[in-house]
Design an enzyme around this catalytic site. Structure first.
Site, PDB file in Angstrom:
ATOM      1  N   GLY A  48       0.814  -1.211   0.000  1.00  0.00           N
ATOM      2  CA  GLY A  48       0.000   0.000   0.000  1.00  0.00           C
ATOM      3  C   GLY A  48       0.844   1.255   0.000  1.00  0.00           C
ATOM      4  O   GLY A  48       1.834   1.337   0.709  1.00  0.00           O
ATOM      5  N   THR A  49       0.482   2.204  -0.832  1.00  0.00           N
ATOM      6  CA  THR A  49       1.063   3.544  -0.871  1.00  0.00           C
ATOM      7  C   THR A  49      -0.033   4.464  -1.377  1.00  0.00           C
ATOM      8  O   THR A  49      -0.950   3.993  -2.055  1.00  0.00           O
ATOM      9  CB  THR A  49       2.253   3.620  -1.852  1.00  0.00           C
ATOM     10  OG1 THR A  49       1.797   3.186  -3.132  1.00  0.00           O
ATOM     11  CG2 THR A  49       3.385   2.699  -1.445  1.00  0.00           C
ATOM     12  N   THR A  50      -0.052   5.717  -1.190  1.00  0.00           N
ATOM     13  CA  THR A  50       0.857   6.651  -0.561  1.00  0.00           C
ATOM     14  C   THR A  50       0.087   7.351   0.564  1.00  0.00           C
ATOM     15  O   THR A  50      -1.108   7.585   0.429  1.00  0.00           O
ATOM     16  CB  THR A  50       1.349   7.670  -1.613  1.00  0.00           C
ATOM     17  OG1 THR A  50       2.044   6.981  -2.652  1.00  0.00           O
ATOM     18  CG2 THR A  50       2.217   8.753  -1.022  1.00  0.00           C
TER      19      THR A  50
END
Length: 276
Positions: A48-50
């Protein structure tokens, strides 16, 4: 009243740290204590990002995009990456999604456990330190590619201001000034906020700035998801003030995102910063 089915230590824990208590009584339940086969596993789990956070006059706001990736594949389009830690703080996850969510749940329990045992809440620095210890305990998995690097923010009732803390994979804790971002799109998000941020923001201006930053991150980073107009999927945004924290309703975030997208039709690179 005691429960004969439980050891006495369960009823009278000797530490205000839930993680330490669990490590002593049932260490196999801690994510960091589980045996992992040799080798690198980073490409096998969604990431997962951001995450972006910024302070404003009266509090702090944090937002996360909704995309999770596995290599070059979009694993999930609507993952939640920002969670309340307690009434006055919030944590956003970047890195291995499954471990990160489990770490957040342990952190939430850690803070609740402390409050019940001690009869008071931890200070902002205390909360930040407890999260650093959980990250440090995950170092073994991080060395195998399963790293978790969250962003922590909250309202400090003693200092009467919003505060932001970032971390490295070893559990190093760093207090940030004004704004910060983590994740694969963080470089672009921070670059955007350098031009947009002002220390006299109100809530709506702060939210608009960080959604702009997420848009800029998605524009240059394939692992970051921008506002999804077709599916009506928008960033998760939390606002924390002296009155506590709340998740901004999706329709309010959608209205801000729609205004940003409309302005980008005229100026694709976004608003320009003043030269002076």
């Amino acid at each position: 009243m005691g429960d004969s089915r439980l050891p006495s230590s369960y009823m009278t824990p000797g530490t205000s740290s839930f993680a330490d208590f669990l490590g002593a009584e049932a260490p196999d339940l801690l994510p960091s204590r589980r045996a992992v086969p040799a080798g690198a596993a980073g490409d096998l789990a969604p990431h997962g990002t951001t995450i972006v956070a910024a302070t404003f006059d009266g509090g702090v706001v944090m937002a996360g995009d909704r995309r999770a990736t596995m290599g070059n594949i979009i694993a999930q389009r609507d993952i939640q990456k920002v969670f309340p830690a307690d009434e006055y703080s919030v944590v956003g996850i970047a890195g291995t999604a499954g471990l990160a969510v489990e770490m957040v749940r342990l952190f939430q329990t850690e803070l609740e456990h402390y409050e019940k045992i001690e009869g008071t809440t931890l200070s902002m620095d205390g909360k930040a330190n407890r999260l650093a210890a959980l990250i440090r305990a995950n170092l073994g998995m991080a060395m195998q590619g399963l790293a978790v690097v969250p962003l922590f923010a909250g309202y400090d009732l003693t200092a009467d201001q919003g505060r932001i803390f970032s971390y490295d994979v070893t559990g190093g804790r760093y207090e940030e000034t004004a704004f910060h971002s983590v994740g694969s799109g963080s470089l672009f998000a921070r670059g955007s906020l350098k031009k947009l941020y002002r220390d006299d923001f109100d809530v709506e201006e702060a939210v608009t700035a960080i959604v702009q930053a997420l848009y800029d991150a998605a524009d240059d980073d394939s692992a970051t998801g921008g506002p999804d107009i077709t599916r009506r999927i928008f960033p998760v945004v939390h606002v924390i003030t002296a009155d506590g924290g709340r998740r901004m309703p999706d329709d309010e975030v959608a209205a801000i995102a729609d205004r940003i997208l409309a302005s980008r039709m005229e100026r694709p690179d976004g608003p320009a910063a003043a030269l002076t």
